[in-house]
Design a protein around this motif. Structure first.
Motif, PDB file in Angstrom:
ATOM      1  N   PRO A 207       0.822  -1.223   0.000  1.00  0.00           N
ATOM      2  CA  PRO A 207       0.000   0.000   0.000  1.00  0.00           C
ATOM      3  C   PRO A 207       0.850   1.264   0.000  1.00  0.00           C
ATOM      4  O   PRO A 207       1.973   1.280   0.514  1.00  0.00           O
ATOM      5  CB  PRO A 207      -0.808  -0.120   1.303  1.00  0.00           C
ATOM      6  N   ASN A 208       0.293   2.317  -0.617  1.00  0.00           N
ATOM      7  CA  ASN A 208       0.896   3.657  -0.656  1.00  0.00           C
ATOM      8  C   ASN A 208       2.173   3.742  -1.492  1.00  0.00           C
ATOM      9  O   ASN A 208       2.927   4.721  -1.364  1.00  0.00           O
ATOM     10  CB  ASN A 208       1.192   4.164   0.770  1.00  0.00           C
ATOM     11  N   GLN A 209       2.413   2.782  -2.356  1.00  0.00           N
ATOM     12  CA  GLN A 209       3.578   2.851  -3.224  1.00  0.00           C
ATOM     13  C   GLN A 209       3.200   3.400  -4.604  1.00  0.00           C
ATOM     14  O   GLN A 209       2.022   3.521  -4.938  1.00  0.00           O
ATOM     15  CB  GLN A 209       4.232   1.472  -3.370  1.00  0.00           C
ATOM     16  N   SER A 210       4.230   3.740  -5.386  1.00  0.00           N
ATOM     17  CA  SER A 210       4.009   4.278  -6.738  1.00  0.00           C
ATOM     18  C   SER A 210       4.636   3.342  -7.768  1.00  0.00           C
ATOM     19  O   SER A 210       5.702   2.767  -7.532  1.00  0.00           O
ATOM     20  CB  SER A 210       4.614   5.681  -6.857  1.00  0.00           C
ATOM     21  N   VAL A 211       3.954   3.213  -8.915  1.00  0.00           N
ATOM     22  CA  VAL A 211       4.407   2.293  -9.969  1.00  0.00           C
ATOM     23  C   VAL A 211       4.348   3.012 -11.316  1.00  0.00           C
ATOM     24  O   VAL A 211       3.353   3.667 -11.636  1.00  0.00           O
ATOM     25  CB  VAL A 211       3.518   1.031 -10.030  1.00  0.00           C
ATOM     26  N   LEU A 212       5.416   2.890 -12.114  1.00  0.00           N
ATOM     27  CA  LEU A 212       5.421   3.411 -13.475  1.00  0.00           C
ATOM     28  C   LEU A 212       5.228   2.240 -14.439  1.00  0.00           C
ATOM     29  O   LEU A 212       6.026   1.296 -14.439  1.00  0.00           O
ATOM     30  CB  LEU A 212       6.731   4.138 -13.791  1.00  0.00           C
ATOM     31  N   VAL A 213       4.171   2.325 -15.240  1.00  0.00           N
ATOM     32  CA  VAL A 213       3.850   1.265 -16.201  1.00  0.00           C
ATOM     33  C   VAL A 213       3.973   1.836 -17.609  1.00  0.00           C
ATOM     34  O   VAL A 213       3.193   2.708 -18.001  1.00  0.00           O
ATOM     35  CB  VAL A 213       2.413   0.725 -15.981  1.00  0.00           C
ATOM     36  N   HIS A 214       4.953   1.356 -18.371  1.00  0.00           N
ATOM     37  CA  HIS A 214       5.076   1.761 -19.769  1.00  0.00           C
ATOM     38  C   HIS A 214       4.072   0.971 -20.614  1.00  0.00           C
ATOM     39  O   HIS A 214       3.675  -0.136 -20.262  1.00  0.00           O
ATOM     40  CB  HIS A 214       6.490   1.501 -20.286  1.00  0.00           C
ATOM     41  N   ILE A 278       8.390   1.358  -7.902  1.00  0.00           N
ATOM     42  CA  ILE A 278       8.527   0.233  -8.838  1.00  0.00           C
ATOM     43  C   ILE A 278       8.379   0.750 -10.266  1.00  0.00           C
ATOM     44  O   ILE A 278       7.484   1.541 -10.557  1.00  0.00           O
ATOM     45  CB  ILE A 278       7.443  -0.851  -8.578  1.00  0.00           C
ATOM     46  N   ILE A 279       9.260   0.302 -11.152  1.00  0.00           N
ATOM     47  CA  ILE A 279       9.148   0.649 -12.575  1.00  0.00           C
ATOM     48  C   ILE A 279       9.197  -0.641 -13.396  1.00  0.00           C
ATOM     49  O   ILE A 279      10.117  -1.458 -13.236  1.00  0.00           O
ATOM     50  CB  ILE A 279      10.283   1.594 -13.028  1.00  0.00           C
ATOM     51  N   LEU A 280       8.191  -0.827 -14.260  1.00  0.00           N
ATOM     52  CA  LEU A 280       8.153  -1.976 -15.163  1.00  0.00           C
ATOM     53  C   LEU A 280       8.639  -1.493 -16.530  1.00  0.00           C
ATOM     54  O   LEU A 280       8.008  -0.637 -17.152  1.00  0.00           O
ATOM     55  CB  LEU A 280       6.726  -2.532 -15.263  1.00  0.00           C
ATOM     56  N   ASP A 281       9.761  -2.049 -17.000  1.00  0.00           N
ATOM     57  CA  ASP A 281      10.397  -1.548 -18.222  1.00  0.00           C
ATOM     58  C   ASP A 281      10.404  -2.603 -19.333  1.00  0.00           C
ATOM     59  O   ASP A 281      11.200  -3.543 -19.286  1.00  0.00           O
ATOM     60  CB  ASP A 281      11.834  -1.125 -17.911  1.00  0.00           C
ATOM     61  N   PRO A 282       9.548  -2.433 -20.370  1.00  0.00           N
ATOM     62  CA  PRO A 282       9.573  -3.336 -21.522  1.00  0.00           C
ATOM     63  C   PRO A 282      10.352  -2.748 -22.699  1.00  0.00           C
ATOM     64  O   PRO A 282      10.372  -3.335 -23.772  1.00  0.00           O
ATOM     65  CB  PRO A 282       8.089  -3.443 -21.878  1.00  0.00           C
ATOM     66  N   LEU A 294      15.158   7.103 -12.128  1.00  0.00           N
ATOM     67  CA  LEU A 294      13.862   7.542 -11.589  1.00  0.00           C
ATOM     68  C   LEU A 294      13.466   6.826 -10.306  1.00  0.00           C
ATOM     69  O   LEU A 294      12.455   7.159  -9.692  1.00  0.00           O
ATOM     70  CB  LEU A 294      12.760   7.307 -12.631  1.00  0.00           C
ATOM     71  N   LEU A 295      14.236   5.822  -9.900  1.00  0.00           N
ATOM     72  CA  LEU A 295      13.874   5.051  -8.705  1.00  0.00           C
ATOM     73  C   LEU A 295      14.149   5.827  -7.418  1.00  0.00           C
ATOM     74  O   LEU A 295      15.156   6.526  -7.299  1.00  0.00           O
ATOM     75  CB  LEU A 295      14.661   3.745  -8.647  1.00  0.00           C
ATOM     76  N   LYS A 296      13.247   5.661  -6.463  1.00  0.00           N
ATOM     77  CA  LYS A 296      13.487   6.156  -5.105  1.00  0.00           C
ATOM     78  C   LYS A 296      14.535   5.246  -4.436  1.00  0.00           C
ATOM     79  O   LYS A 296      14.776   4.130  -4.907  1.00  0.00           O
ATOM     80  CB  LYS A 296      12.210   6.029  -4.268  1.00  0.00           C
ATOM     81  N   PRO A 297      15.103   5.670  -3.319  1.00  0.00           N
ATOM     82  CA  PRO A 297      15.884   4.729  -2.520  1.00  0.00           C
ATOM     83  C   PRO A 297      14.977   3.552  -2.130  1.00  0.00           C
ATOM     84  O   PRO A 297      13.813   3.746  -1.788  1.00  0.00           O
ATOM     85  CB  PRO A 297      16.286   5.551  -1.283  1.00  0.00           C
ATOM     86  N   MET A 298      15.474   2.348  -2.220  1.00  0.00           N
ATOM     87  CA  MET A 298      14.740   1.096  -1.992  1.00  0.00           C
ATOM     88  C   MET A 298      13.768   0.787  -3.140  1.00  0.00           C
ATOM     89  O   MET A 298      12.917  -0.097  -3.038  1.00  0.00           O
ATOM     90  CB  MET A 298      13.972   1.110  -0.655  1.00  0.00           C
ATOM     91  N   GLY A 338      23.265   3.154  -3.946  1.00  0.00           N
ATOM     92  CA  GLY A 338      21.995   3.765  -4.327  1.00  0.00           C
ATOM     93  C   GLY A 338      20.792   3.163  -3.628  1.00  0.00           C
ATOM     94  O   GLY A 338      19.687   3.692  -3.721  1.00  0.00           O
ATOM     95  N   ASN A 339      21.002   2.041  -2.934  1.00  0.00           N
ATOM     96  CA  ASN A 339      19.888   1.340  -2.276  1.00  0.00           C
ATOM     97  C   ASN A 339      18.749   1.054  -3.268  1.00  0.00           C
ATOM     98  O   ASN A 339      17.582   1.336  -3.019  1.00  0.00           O
ATOM     99  CB  ASN A 339      19.360   2.152  -1.083  1.00  0.00           C
ATOM    100  N   LYS A 340      19.151   0.510  -4.414  1.00  0.00           N
ATOM    101  CA  LYS A 340      18.175   0.188  -5.456  1.00  0.00           C
ATOM    102  C   LYS A 340      18.379  -1.258  -5.906  1.00  0.00           C
ATOM    103  O   LYS A 340      19.448  -1.836  -5.676  1.00  0.00           O
ATOM    104  CB  LYS A 340      18.340   1.122  -6.660  1.00  0.00           C
ATOM    105  N   SER A 341      17.350  -1.808  -6.568  1.00  0.00           N
ATOM    106  CA  SER A 341      17.497  -3.164  -7.096  1.00  0.00           C
ATOM    107  C   SER A 341      17.037  -3.200  -8.552  1.00  0.00           C
ATOM    108  O   SER A 341      16.133  -2.463  -8.952  1.00  0.00           O
ATOM    109  CB  SER A 341      16.698  -4.171  -6.269  1.00  0.00           C
ATOM    110  N   VAL A 342      17.683  -4.066  -9.338  1.00  0.00           N
ATOM    111  CA  VAL A 342      17.341  -4.251 -10.745  1.00  0.00           C
ATOM    112  C   VAL A 342      17.041  -5.736 -10.957  1.00  0.00           C
ATOM    113  O   VAL A 342      17.850  -6.594 -10.598  1.00  0.00           O
ATOM    114  CB  VAL A 342      18.497  -3.814 -11.670  1.00  0.00           C
ATOM    115  N   CYS A 343      15.877  -6.018 -11.532  1.00  0.00           N
ATOM    116  CA  CYS A 343      15.464  -7.410 -11.756  1.00  0.00           C
ATOM    117  C   CYS A 343      15.169  -7.630 -13.239  1.00  0.00           C
ATOM    118  O   CYS A 343      14.769  -6.702 -13.946  1.00  0.00           O
ATOM    119  CB  CYS A 343      14.201  -7.743 -10.960  1.00  0.00           C
TER     120      CYS A 343
END
Length: 475
Positions: A207-214, A278-282, A294-298, A338-343
């Motif tokens: 809850p309360n998170q933001s997501v970028l959907v291309h 969260i960013i979903l990148d296709p 564009l990612l926040k920390p974590m 950067g406290n970020k993750s890439v999957c």
């Protein structure tokens, strides 16, 4: 998903082998050793003996005449490389497989890339594409206990489903819920499993998170938006052309962004200066770099495609090279600091993870039954129209899922097709003419503007000449 377990080529070979084998006739009953049969009885026995052979002779042609239509990728290139062909021979079931009479198939962006030779999970041509379908179980192989003839199922496979019948592992089928159409069922497996596993298995959406959907108006985009709506107070940013904004807003996108006319990075920063959770990148290429920044920390970046490589009907080497040149790479120390993750996510490489896929699908189907998710069907096309269907998706003109229908195209529609093609050509000519007329008008307007600009200059010149007249007379 089931491509390695039941490749289409193997099925065809099995069918050929089956044709070449002679089906053995039933053995006649052994005659009593001591008693000699009467002539009438002998004749009856002869008829009885001949009967199974005659039956066999009738059955062999029936197997030989079994045909079904299939779409075949005959080579890499444009839309015309996918052709509708007739295959002979009934697919032979292996242990653990079921035969499905296909009713509807899903079209995915990966199919467009496969047509150009840019998707490595599809074997070399000639091959039948198709990663998802829905239909009815027609036959059940040995060792299958949880499926029966008549079951309505959806299927997930690595390839081989764009055809009227398909032999697939029973473990790669899922029962269609009550009230779900075959078109909806064909729209679920690839898009919804992809969106679900990215958001919840990798993204750990809360809850309360933001997501970028291309590509928020595409199949995965709409699935992701609907799944985000199942979590409280999730803010969804979605990129799509302006004409699709109303639809995606109604579907749950909080902030639609027109990527064609605006810089989506700047638009996101205006609303959420800290960036995204969260960013979903296709997209791939340079857009992956933008996403990471564009990612926040974590924050979590989940990349699942490289659609930027697709430019035009045929493989564009410049687009491919550009995408690879801008390929994203990062040092682990940068990730730590950067406290970020890439999957990375690729459903095609999870074809062996049956339990994982089944868990995701069961959750998705439960959400469907609760009315929380529902596929949006953009359009349905006959197999004969696969080129038009692919064109619509590649030109980004769809909102939702494009479906292929296995029902043969009615003769009336076939007759209309040439007219439609002629109309398209006429429309194109009209558009070109309008553009030419527009350019001519612009030139005329430019000339008028030039004349208007010249008028004051002429007036000024006349005034100057008038002023010079008295000077001349004085002299």
């Amino acid at each position: 998903m089931s491509g390695e377990d039941a490749p289409a080529e193997q099925q065809q070979q099995n069918a050929v082998d089956q044709k070449q084998e002679t089906k053995p006739a039933e053995e006649p009953k052994a005659e009593p050793p001591k008693t000699e049969p009467a002539p009438a009885a002998a004749a009856a026995d002869a008829d009885a003996t001949a009967s199974p052979a005659a039956t066999t002779a009738e059955k062999v042609p029936e197997e030989d005449t079994f045909t079904y239509r299939a779409l075949v990728l005959t080579g890499y290139g444009g839309y015309d490389k996918v052709k509708l062909q007739v295959k002979k021979g009934k697919p032979v079931l292996k242990a653990g497989e079921v035969l499905v009479r296909v009713k509807a198939c899903g079209l995915n962006f990966a199919d467009l890339m496969a047509r150009q030779g840019l998707y490595d999970r599809l074997p070399s041509p000639p091959v039948t594409p198709g990663m998802e379908c829905s239909g009815v179980v027609e036959a059940v192989g040995e060792e299958v206990t949880d499926r029966k003839v008549g079951d309505k199922v959806m299927v997930l496979s690595r390839f081989g489903l764009w055809q009227e019948v398909a032999a697939v592992p029973a473990t790669h089928t899922f029962l269609i819920p009550e009230g779900m159409s075959f078109e909806e069922a064909a729209a679920i497996p690839v898009n919804y499993i992809t969106a679900y596993m990215m958001l919840f298995d990798f993204g750990n959406l809360r809850p309360n998170q933001s997501v970028l959907v291309h590509a928020a108006a595409g199949g995965v985009g709409i699935a992701a938006t609907q799944l985000c709506s199942t979590v409280k107070d999730v803010t969804v940013f979605g990129t799509a052309s302006a004409s699709k904004h109303e639809t995606i807003s109604q579907g749950g996108v909080t902030h639609p962004i027109d990527y064609r006319t605006k810089d989506y990075v700047e638009e996101v920063r205006k609303i959420s200066p800290k960036g995204m959770d969260i960013i979903l990148d296709p997209l791939g290429g340079s857009d992956t770099h933008k996403a990471y920044n564009l990612l926040k920390p974590m924050g979590k970046l989940i990349t699942y495609g490289a659609s930027n490589m697709l430019a035009g009907q045929k493989k564009n080497l410049l687009a491919v090279a550009k995408n690879w040149y801008h390929q994203f790479s990062i040092h682990t120390l940068s990730l730590i600091q950067g406290n970020k993750s890439v999957c990375g996510f690729h459903l095609g490489y999870l074809d062996g993870e049956t339990e994982l896929i089944t868990q995701a699908m069961n959750t998705i189907l439960d959400l469907y039954k609760q009315g929380k998710v529902k596929p949006r069907i953009d359009s349905t096309w006959h197999l004969e129209q696969v080129g038009d269907a692919m064109r619509k998706m590649q030109e980004r003109n769809n909102i939702g899922k494009i479906i292929l229908n296995t029902e043969p195209m009615p003769e009336e529609e076939k007759k209309e097709e040439p007219k439609k093609e002629d109309k398209k050509k006429d429309d194109k000519k009209k558009d070109d003419k309008k553009k030419d007329d527009g350019k001519k008008e612009e030139k005329k307007d430019d000339k008028k503007d030039d004349k208007k600009k010249e008028e004051p200059k002429k007036e000024e010149k006349k005034e100057e000449e008038k002023k010079e007249e008295p000077s001349k007379e004085e002299k």
